[in-house]
Each structure stands twice: as structure tokens, then as C-alpha cells.
Design a protein around this motif. Structure first.
Motif, mmCIF file in Angstrom:
data_model
loop_
_atom_site.group_PDB
_atom_site.id
_atom_site.type_symbol
_atom_site.label_atom_id
_atom_site.label_comp_id
_atom_site.label_asym_id
_atom_site.label_seq_id
_atom_site.Cartn_x
_atom_site.Cartn_y
_atom_site.Cartn_z
ATOM 1 N N PHE A 251 0.288 3.622 -9.230
ATOM 2 C CA PHE A 251 0.160 4.808 -10.079
ATOM 3 C C PHE A 251 0.379 6.086 -9.278
ATOM 4 O O PHE A 251 0.958 7.046 -9.772
ATOM 5 N N CYS A 252 -0.109 6.100 -8.043
ATOM 6 C CA CYS A 252 0.035 7.316 -7.243
ATOM 7 C C CYS A 252 1.505 7.664 -7.088
ATOM 8 O O CYS A 252 1.909 8.807 -7.304
ATOM 9 N N ALA A 253 2.320 6.662 -6.773
ATOM 10 C CA ALA A 253 3.742 6.918 -6.581
ATOM 11 C C ALA A 253 4.413 7.255 -7.911
ATOM 12 O O ALA A 253 5.323 8.064 -7.975
ATOM 13 N N GLU A 254 3.900 6.645 -8.959
ATOM 14 C CA GLU A 254 4.539 6.833 -10.259
ATOM 15 C C GLU A 254 4.344 8.251 -10.776
ATOM 16 O O GLU A 254 5.237 8.826 -11.393
ATOM 17 N N THR B 193 0.851 -1.204 0.000
ATOM 18 C CA THR B 193 0.000 0.000 0.000
ATOM 19 C C THR B 193 0.881 1.246 0.000
ATOM 20 O O THR B 193 2.046 1.183 0.360
ATOM 21 N N PRO B 194 0.352 2.400 -0.370
ATOM 22 C CA PRO B 194 1.158 3.613 -0.392
ATOM 23 C C PRO B 194 1.307 4.262 0.983
ATOM 24 O O PRO B 194 0.519 3.994 1.894
ATOM 25 N N PHE B 195 2.330 5.080 1.121
ATOM 26 C CA PHE B 195 2.471 5.916 2.324
ATOM 27 C C PHE B 195 2.947 7.294 1.896
ATOM 28 O O PHE B 195 3.428 7.490 0.783
ATOM 29 N N LEU B 196 2.792 8.251 2.802
ATOM 30 C CA LEU B 196 3.225 9.618 2.511
ATOM 31 C C LEU B 196 4.593 9.870 3.123
ATOM 32 O O LEU B 196 4.871 9.410 4.227
ATOM 33 N N VAL B 197 5.421 10.591 2.407
ATOM 34 C CA VAL B 197 6.778 10.845 2.883
ATOM 35 C C VAL B 197 6.841 12.234 3.502
ATOM 36 O O VAL B 197 6.293 13.187 2.955
ATOM 37 N N ILE C 106 4.515 10.558 -2.317
ATOM 38 C CA ILE C 106 3.777 9.341 -1.964
ATOM 39 C C ILE C 106 4.530 8.171 -2.566
ATOM 40 O O ILE C 106 4.983 8.237 -3.701
ATOM 41 N N LYS C 107 4.766 7.174 -1.763
ATOM 42 C CA LYS C 107 5.577 6.046 -2.212
ATOM 43 C C LYS C 107 4.925 4.753 -1.778
ATOM 44 O O LYS C 107 4.114 4.727 -0.859
ATOM 45 N N MET C 108 5.333 3.666 -2.421
ATOM 46 C CA MET C 108 4.731 2.382 -2.101
ATOM 47 C C MET C 108 5.519 1.700 -0.980
ATOM 48 O O MET C 108 6.745 1.635 -1.008
#
Ligand code: SF4
Ligand code: SF4
Ligand code: SF4
Lengths: 194, 581, 221
Positions: free
Chosen positions: A129-132, A65-69, A139-141
Motif C-alpha cells: 500500500f505504501c508504494a501504491e 519489504t519497501p525501500f526508499l528511492v 517508496i517502492k517494494m
């Protein structure tokens, strides 16, 4: 003759059976070195990776899942990289990202900070896709797959935030690349100013 | 692509001047046939012009022009590109077009699907029931004006997500607080339940009481599935038995109907790529290829050399892995509980490790993009692929061969079972290894090459008995050919970029239609995509091999024993994500 | 200290009481028995099921946790791993299978789809989460959860079982959870028998709302 094919097949299983013991003996001492071996072309005998004691090597590109950096500020404050530009929410196929943009209460103008950020982890299809497409590397996976819980998983901003060091830790190559690109950009900017 | 093959497309408009006109909408091709003449012309197409293989039937809804369209893609089994013909009906219920089932029996399930999802009736279809939804479901969901309970907007991205996206569960917005919808005034207490199975059972040859030597015999009806260990998921078959012999059989599906097409028409073009991964979840690398191919054609986008090779490499790896799993599962069904499956899964795991390292996920790779692939293969993974392809796989395939192929029990369970004549194979639109086991050398990689397949040297494995054993052996040969292709691809792969243009999440696709098809491990996988120039596809139809191949199961099974049904179905190689979509 | 507190399996027995407290140890024994032989049902719905099979295969080998025996019959299994998208057409069968399972029984929602409909949530034939019908014990996010993630979830389930007590588990209680779950049926759409009054009220309301503007316009005209 009837039965030859059967015997041929059984010899394969027998071979495997014996191998599982010879391999066991071979790895008796270096038990924990075997993860690499068992994921390589030479793997034979017992094939099991004994999760949770051992774990498969997680490749850098693995996505859960994604997370915010956020970047850690000098005084320990969290500088969230996200500017709430909304690109990730638009790119997300099942539309599971919800962002509330911060609005300056005085002027009513939007500010580059998310007021709220939700990801419904029970809808997220881990597509990345969000991270891409995030232009700010905000936002990263995640690599952490042990997220099972006794309730549904709706993640808010606080849960999603992870420090940049965590990101650097799980994706060192990507992190280095992005940092280099950022430094270059900053240098170009400085050069343009001068 | 081969230009001689493209020129031999028939000019139908000239041949039948009064009833056919060329489709001249911008971006569209093919011919529009008046529906009164459809049947006769279709017959001519098969008998006079050699279009013996009807691959895909799609429905399209055009509310603006108040019409519905049925689009057919027909091929010659000798190769060449498609003949596209269409027929239109006015968009007023009841709509009716003639069924082509007596010309190409393979349209059976596809026509039922169009009836189910669009509400177009096919006159002359002997068993026109709903197929994916249940009998009694209200409405035809693929119509443009039909809205589901969680409907928010016509197209994604949805406005409620940003900039003012306070999270709200979809349930909170839906009228009934759940993903359900009823007509206003519906009263569940007064509603009289109709037996949803009634139509199904009446479609079967009934429990006939036959007088054999004065003895009355009743036939036995057996339901297999949807929860059955050997139907490979939630597939259901209703079988009528005479003793142990199958008299009649109907596949029942829709238990995994996840509405790919409806969701896909709301998604942007790019957002559909991860959804294609979930069609055939064994071969996500291949599923996305067909879709990228279709959209790239619409966009007129070229794919860099290196990306083409990468697609081939991963495509062929999926094929190997798919066939190995099939063998493992087949043996499970035959009673060799789990040993071969465990062996197969070992090789699969090693390949999935590479998929994971390169694409980020073991199964849902989401690796293709329009104009290439998302990222290059890193050197370490490249090394692993080489080790697998040059060292491990040939050895392991040989081991698998030794384990199974000559096993007498196996051979006697397979030999001569499930025969389907080559003519029937074509008529039933069967594709993939099953077709090639009947001696028909039809492989899209050769018949209509895509990617860089025309550069590799490989054979199309053929067998001629068209029984289960041959279908098995064809697949073994296919694995060997795949290894051969892989070795060439790894040798020849050039350096260079892997993506044309800049990655972008919003892509406008010029108006038009296209049909992109690839030879997926299970057979012909095609995407019929219609764009109206906006950011999301107007029509997104998936022609999956599993779904169409199921049409022929009844034909293969009738006359065999019930125990063989499991094997026959296993050998058709269905995956429910594709059957039900 | 009340008796109930003593009965909790997570209560640590003081040394001097060792050997005297039987209910607690019974709980522990009971929990140990259940957690160590969780037999899942051989029951796959979609993509996630393939990862479930992979978790059973040699690489991950769930047999190490006593979970290797996949039973096709609901009568013989303890845990239902709902692995994949639950559709409206399928959910009556799933609920029926759950009802047929013998207690103690657990439900694991594997993957986004089983948890809440996942990427297909908006689809017209998709049930937005199996927890609308069955009491889910563990949710495993991911699409699909990797086999290791599934095992992490199963370990989580074991932890949950460890904390349970015979006297409290829902199947030995009177209450809404201990009875059979009403099997939904397929009408014009999926109908949950427990919600029939709801549906009736809402559709009547909608009918009134639909008539009202029409009536208004007719009085105006
Ligand atoms: S995470 Fe990235 S893409 Fe998403 S809103 Fe923040 S800055 Fe934009
Ligand atoms: S990974 Fe995909 S589905 Fe999940 S939040 Fe990001 S874009 Fe959405
Ligand atoms: S959660 Fe993802 S992988 Fe699992 S069934 Fe749903 S779509 Fe498939």
C-alpha cells in the motif's frame, strides 16, 4: 478386479519416475536454461529449481519489504524523493512506518524532507500500500528477499535508501511509465509557463 | 440480481405485529424481534416459512444506545436472499438471549464465540464455554470498551506515526512491557490456577464406567493436537473412545486466534483487504472478494466488466488449487506419505507464479480493491493462464483422477464413512462441497449470484451418499466445472478499465449494514459489515466456512473409528486461519 | 595465540599444523554433521507454514540441504521453524515442545509474525515475537517469506552453525540458556513465570495509582 485402481495409480507414479530421468538427460547440457522450462506449462519430470545456484524469475510486480528511492545528484549527493507527506504511514495497515518530518529550526515550518524514516520489517505485511499510494514515487517494494538476519529488523532511513537506478533495474516497466508521466507533467508545466 | 427472489422476503413485522418491528435505522434492514419471542418466531421461520439454513450469527456492541445486538442471517436452501433478524439486549451484565441451538444446531460454535467475545449468554445452550480465548481469560475482548495492552487509539491511522514519528516499540508503551494486561492489584503468586481444561472435559461424555455383561469398561480420553501432524495446523480435538470407536468429540480451537475482527474494526476499510488474505491463506483471491463485495454494496459502487471477469478467473483458479492441495494433504493423512501432495504442489506452484506476476505475492495477493482490482493482467500472464487452462490443467486433473480416484485402499477408507444426512447438513449450517455431496444443490454462485457468475454455463456437481468418497468426487467434479468456467471467462473477457474511480487510501463508507457472501472453495464465506459513516468499519464480522463446518464434525465422527477422524476432518477442509481468525 | 582462538572453527589452520590440531577439526566435523542434516520439526502455525511446506515440495526441495525429514516428534528434530503467528493460547505448547527437543537445537523465526507479532502484533491474543520465550537464531522477515527466502534463511543458519564451537555452544554450558525454559501459563492473561515479580510489582503500583486519585477526591469532597 481388486487392484486395478492401484495399478492405474502406480502407473502414474512410474510415468513420472521415468520422466524425471528422461528430462534430466534432455537438460544435461543446457542445465541453466531449465528454470523457464520448469515454470512453464510443459514442465515435467523433475520440477526443482536449484536455489541458490538457480533462481526463479522474479516478476516485476513482486513485492517484499519497501525501500526508499533517491535520485543521484550530480555530485553524488542523495536527493531523497520522499517529501514526508505521511500518506504511506497513514495507509499502512499494521502501522509500521514511522516518519519524523524535518522542521526548519529557524522558522519552525515543516520542510519536505524526512528527518527520520523507520520501517519495522518485522511487522510489515508486504502489502504494498505504501508504494501504491505514495504520490511522489518515493517508496517502492523491494525484490530482494534474502534479508534474513541474526537480529530483528528495524530499518532506518539509511538502510532503506536505494538509488533510482536500482529501482529502474528491478522494475523497468513501472519505472519507464513513471518517468514518462513525470516528463509529461514537466512539459505541461513548461508549456503553461510559456 | 433476480428480482423475483428478492421480493419473497418475509415481512415479519406484519406477521408478528406486537413483537417484531422493522429495523428502520438508516442503511439497516431486517427485523428486530423482542428477545422473549425470538425462540418461537425462529421456530416458525424454520417450520412454516422454510428458512431451514441459518448461516451467520453475529454480535454487535452499541455502547451509545446501551444495547447489544445479535444478528441472524437465515436462508432458504432453495435459494434466495437472506432474512435478517435481530434481537437486542440491554448492555448490563449478565446479558441473556435465548439460544437457537435446538432449532438450528449449527449455531453451536457461533453462539459460543459471541459469548466469548461479547459476553452475551445464550440461555439453553448446553455447553456455553469460551471458544477462542481460554477459560479464565479476563473480559470479553470484542466489546467496544475493552482495550488490549498495545491499544493506542480508537482508529487508524495512528497519530504517533507522523509527523513526529520517532520509532518506539509497542512494548515500551505498554503498562507491563509486553502484550499483557492485568487488573490493578493482581498478584500472580496468590492467584490460584484453575484448570482451564476442566470445563472442557466435563462437557464431554465422561469416562463412564459401563457394565457390559458385568465387565466394567473405562472410556479413553485422547487429545489430538494442537501440535499434531494431521490436524492441518493448530487444531485440537478431544476425543472419548470406547475401544477404537469415537463416543464423543469436542473441537478445541483458538490456537490461531489472531483477532482479525478487533484489528479490523480499528483498520480503515481499505486496510482490511490485506488482512482478509490471511484468513484462508490458500485462497486469498477469494477471501478478499467477499469483503470487497460487502463494502461495494455499502458504497453503491459498480465494478467494471473486465474486473469482474478477472475476479472470476482468479477465484476459480484458487478453487482448483485449493481442492488439489486438499487431496494431497488428505493422502498424507491416509498414509500415502507426500507423493500426491508433491504432485498437487506442482500445479499450485504454476498458478502461484501467475498470482505473483499479477498481484505481487504468491499467497497474500492483496489484489482486490473496492470497485475492481488493482491492476490488469499483463499479456504474458494472460498467455500463461490460457496455456494452463486450455492445455495443462485438464491433462493434470485427469492424471490426478487416475492416480487416486479408483485406488481400492482409498475407496475402502472413504466409502460410507462420515455420513451426515442432508437434513443434518442443513441443520448444522454446513456449506460448500460437503453440502453438495449430500445432494443439496446449494451453491451461492447460483442461489444468489454475485459478480458475473450468472453469465457462465456450469453445473453444480452433486452426489447423494454424503460420505467421504462423495465429498471427494464432488470436489473432482468441481475442479472440472471450474476449468469450464475459466475457459468461458477467458473467451469472453472484455477489454476496458479494471477499477472504478480513483484509487484512494481513505474511503468514507455511508452508514449501514451489509452481508456480502461468496461461495469460497471451502463453503460460504460471508462478511457482515456495519459502517457508521466513518473511515473504519464499526463492526467487521467474518463468517468463515471452516469455522461453521467444524460444528458438524462431532456428528460425523461419533460411531466411527478413531483412524477415520483424521480423514473426516481432512475432508471438511478446514484451514486454521479461518477457523480461529 | 591462545588455545581458545585456535579452537574457533573459523580459524584457518596453518599448513605446518595440519593434522596436529584435533579440537578444531573436531569442531568442523561436528559442525558439518549438524549443518548437513538439520531436521525441522513438522510444526506449522499459520500462513507461513504453507510456504514452509511449499519449500519442502518439489519446486524448492529442501532435501537438497538435508532438511527434508520433517519430524512430528520434537525428540527427533534439530531445528524448530516457528512458521506463523504465535498466540498466547499456543505459546505454552511451543515452549514445551522446544524443551522437549534434544540438543543441539535451533530456532528459526519465519515471517513477521514469529519475529515480532507481525501485522497482528496489536491483537490481544498474539505474542509479540517468539524471541520473548525462545532464543531465536535466525529471523526471516517477510509476510510470508517466499520459499526461496526461507531457504536463504536456512543457509544463513548453516553459516551460523559453521562458526560455532563445541566448547562454546549454549547447551554444553552452564548458564541461563542451557536450562529448560519456564513454560508460561494462562491466567487472566498470559503469565511468564520468569516475570512474576515484575508483574506483581507493576500491578501493585497500578493499584496504588488507582486508589490514589480516588482517595484524593474523597479527601477533597
Ligand atoms: S514515502 Fe511517499 S507517501 Fe511516504 S511520506 Fe514519503 S512522499 Fe509521502
Ligand atoms: S508494505 Fe504495507 S505493511 Fe509494509 S510498510 Fe508498506 S504499507 Fe506498511
Ligand atoms: S508473517 Fe504473514 S504470512 Fe506469516 S504467519 Fe504472519 S501473517 Fe501469515
Amino acid at each position: 478386479m481388486y487392484g486395478i485402481g492401484l495399478i492405474k495409480g502406480l502407473s502414474v507414479t512410474l510415468n513420472r519416475f521415468v520422466e524425471s530421468y528422461t528430462e534430466d538427460i534432455r537438460w544435461l547440457v543446457k542445465r541453466y536454461a531449465k528454470v523457464d522450462f520448469r515454470s512453464s506449462k510443459d514442465a515435467k519430470g523433475t520440477f526443482t529449481i536449484e536455489y541458490p545456484e538457480q533462481q526463479l524469475n522474479i516478476p516485476e510486480e513482486f513485492r517484499f519489504t519497501p525501500f526508499l528511492v533517491y535520485d543521484e545528484g550530480e555530485n553524488g549527493e542523495k536527493n531523497i524523493r520522499c517529501t514526508s507527506c505521511g500518506i504511506c504511514a497513514k495507509a499502512c495497515p499494521p502501522q509500521c512506518i514511522w516518519i519524523v518530518r524535518t522542521v526548519d529550526p529557524a522558522t519552525g515550518r515543516p520542510q519536505p524532507q524526512p528527518a527520520e524514516f523507520y520501517i519495522d520489517a518485522d511487522i510489515c505485511m508486504n502489502c504494498g500500500f505504501c508504494a501504491e499510494f505514495c504520490p511522489f514515487d518515493a517508496i517502492k517494494m523491494n525484490h530482494d528477499f534474502e534479508q534474513s538476519s541474526y537480529t530483528r529488523n528495524l530499518k532506518n532511513k539509511e538502510i532503506l535508501l536505494q538509488p533510482a537506478s536500482y529501482y529502474a533495474n528491478i522494475r523497468p516497466l513501472n519505472y519507464a511509465k513513471e518517468e514518462a508521466a513525470r516528463a509529461e507533467k514537466a512539459a505541461a508545466k513548461a508549456a503553461a509557463k510559456a | 440480481m433476480d428480482s423475483t427472489k428478492n421480493t419473497d422476503v418475509l415481512d415479519l413485522a406484519n406477521l408478528y405485529k406486537d413483537s417484531v418491528k422493522a429495523d428502520d435505522r438508516p442503511g439497516f434492514s431486517g427485523f428486530i424481534i423482542a428477545k422473549e419471542k425470538l425462540f418461537d418466531i425462529a421456530k416458525d421461520l424454520r417450520d412454516k416459512y422454510g428458512y431451514d439454513y441459518l448461516s451467520c450469527v453475529s454480535g454487535v456492541d452499541y455502547p451509545e444506545t446501551n444495547s447489544m445486538e445479535v444478528v441472524y442471517h437465515a436462508y432458504r436452501s432453495s435459494g434466495g436472499s437472506a432474512l435478517v433478524f435481530k434481537t437486542q439486549v440491554e448492555r448490563v451484565d449478565p446479558m441473556e438471549v435465548p439460544s437457537l441451538i435446538s432449532i438450528w444446531p449449527g449455531v453451536d460454535l457461533q453462539e459460543r464465540e459471541i459469548w466469548d467475545l461479547f459476553g452475551i449468554k445464550f440461555a439453553g445452550h448446553p455447553d456455553l464455554r469460551r471458544i477462542l480465548m481460554w477459560e479464565g481469560f479476563e473480559g470479553h475482548p470484542m466489546r467496544k470498551d475493552w482495550k488490549e495492552a498495545f491499544y493506542e487509539e480508537e482508529a487508524k491511522p495512528l497519530k504517533s506515526r507522523w509527523p513526529d514519528g520517532n520509532h518506539k516499540y509497542a512494548e515500551a508503551k505498554a503498562a507491563y512491557g509486553d502484550n499483557i494486561n492485568f487488573e490493578a492489584g493482581f498478584d500472580p503468586e496468590k492467584w490460584t490456577p484453575t484448570d482451564p481444561e476442566e470445563a472442557l472435559y466435563s462437557a464431554l461424555k465422561k469416562y463412564q464406567t459401563e457394565d457390559v455383561d458385568g465387565i466394567k469398561t473405562d472410556h479413553l480420553l485422547i487429545n489430538m493436537g494442537p501440535q499434531h501432524p494431521s490436524t492441518h495446523g493448530v487444531f485440537r480435538a478431544v476425543v472419548i473412545l470406547d475401544g477404537e470407536e469415537i463416543v464423543s468429540l469436542k473441537p478445541v480451537m483458538g490456537y490461531l486466534h489472531r483477532n482479525h475482527e478487533k484489528i479490523g474494526e480499528r483498520n480503515t476499510f481499505l486496510q482490511n483487504i490485506p488482512f482478509t488474505d490471511r484468513l484462508d491463506y490458500f485462497n486469498s483471491m477469494y477471501s478478499a472478494w467477499g469483503y470487497s463485495l460487502a463494502v461495494e454494496r455499502l458504497l453503491g459502487l459498480a465494478v467494471p466488466e473486465r474486473a469482474e471477469y478477472i475476479r472470476v478467473i482468479f477465484g476459480e483458479m484458487s478453487r482448483i488449487q485449493n481442492h488439489l492441495i486438499l487431496f494431497g494433504m488428505l493422502w498424507n493423512d491416509l498414509g500415502a506419505y507426500f507423493t500426491p501432495a508433491l504432485y498437487a504442489f506442482e500445479e499450485r506452484e504454476l498458478m502461484l507464479d501467475i498470482f505473483e506476476a499479477v498481484s505481487g505475492s504468491r499467497m497474500m495477493c492483496n489484489y482486490h480493491r473496492f470497485g475492481g482490482v488493482v491492476r490488469d493482467i499483463d499479456p504474458a500472464s494472460m498467455q500463461k493462464i490460457k496455456e494452463l487452462v486450455y492445455e495443462r490443467l485438464p491433462r493434470k486433473i485427469e492424471e490426478f483422477d487416475r492416480l487416486l480416484s479408483e485406488n481400492e485402499i482409498f475407496v475402502s477408507r472413504m466409502k460410507g464413512i462420515g455420513y451426515l444426512s442432508p437434513e443434518d447438513c442443513l441443520a448444522y449450517s454446513v456449506s460448500g462441497p460437503t453440502l453438495r455431496a449430500a445432494g443439496i444443490p446449494y451453491d451461492i454462485r447460483r442461489a444468489e449470484p454475485y459478480g458475473v457468475y450468472d453469465r457462465f454455463e456450469f453445473d453444480i456437481p452433486l452426489r447423494y451418499n454424503s460420505d467421504l468418497l462423495d465429498r471427494y468426487l464432488v470436489r473432482i467434479d468441481e475442479i472440472k466445472q471450474s476449468v469450464r468456467i475459466l475457459q468461458q471467462a477467458l473467451r469472453d473477457i472484455p477489454e476496458g478499465p479494471v477499477l472504478t474511480g480513483k484509487p484512494s487510501y481513505q474511503i468514507k463508507v455511508p452508514a449501514g449494514e451489509t452481508y456480502g457472501r461468496v461461495e469460497a472453495p471451502k463453503g460460504e464465506l460471508g462478511y457482515y459489515v456495519v459502517s457508521n459513516g466513518k473511515g473504519n468499519p464499526y463492526r467487521y464480522k467474518i463468517r468463515t466456512p471452516s469455522f461453521v463446518n467444524v460444528t458438524s464434525v462431532e456428528k460425523m465422527c461419533v460411531g466411527t473409528k478413531i483412524a477415520d477422524f483424521v480423514t473426516i476432518l481432512g475432508m471438511v477442509d478446514i484451514v486454521l486461519g479461518e477457523v480461529d481468525r | 595465540m591462545s588455545i581458545n582462538e585456535l579452537n574457533l572453527p573459523d580459524f584457518n589452520i596453518p599448513d605446518d599444523m595440519e593434522g596436529k590440531v584435533t579440537v578444531t577439526t573436531l569442531d568442523r566435523l561436528y559442525n558439518f554433521g549438524r549443518r548437513s542434516s538439520l531436521w525441522p520439526m513438522m510444526f506449522g502455525l499459520a500462513c507461513c507454514a504453507i510456504e514452509m511446506i511449499a519449500a519442502q515440495a518439489a519446486r524448492y526441495d529442501m532435501a537438497r540441504f538435508g532438511m527434508e525429514v520433517m519430524r512430528p516428534s520434537p525428540r527427533q528434530c534439530d531445528v524448530m521453524i516457528v512458521a506463523g503467528t504465535v498466540t498466547k493460547k499456543m505459546v505454552p505448547s511451543i515452549v514445551r515442545l522446544y524443551n522437549q527437543m534434544a540438543e543441539p537445537k535451533y530456532v528459526v523465526a519465519m515471517g513477521a509474525c514469529a519475529s515480532s507479532g507481525g501485522p497482528f502484533k496489536e491483537g490481544y491474543n498474539v505474542v509479540a515475537g517468539i524471541d520473548k520465550y525462545l532464543p531465536v537464531d535466525v529471523y526471516i522477515p517477510g509476510c510470508p517469506p517466499t520459499p526461496q527466502a526461507l531457504m536463504a534463511g536456512m543457509i544463513k543458519l548453516q553459516e551460523k552453525i559453521d562458526k560455532q564451537s563445541i566448547s562454546k555452544v549454549r547447551w554444553y554450558q552452564k548458564g541461563p540458556d542451557s536450562v529448560e525454559i519456564a513454560v508460561p501459563f494462562l491466567g487472566p492473561d498470559l503469565i511468564d513465570p520468569r516475570r512474576i515479580p515484575d508483574i506483581k510489582a507493576k500491578s501493585a503500583e497500578l493499584a496504588v495509582a488507582a486508589v490514589a486519585p480516588a482517595a484524593e477526591s474523597s479527601t477533597e469532597g
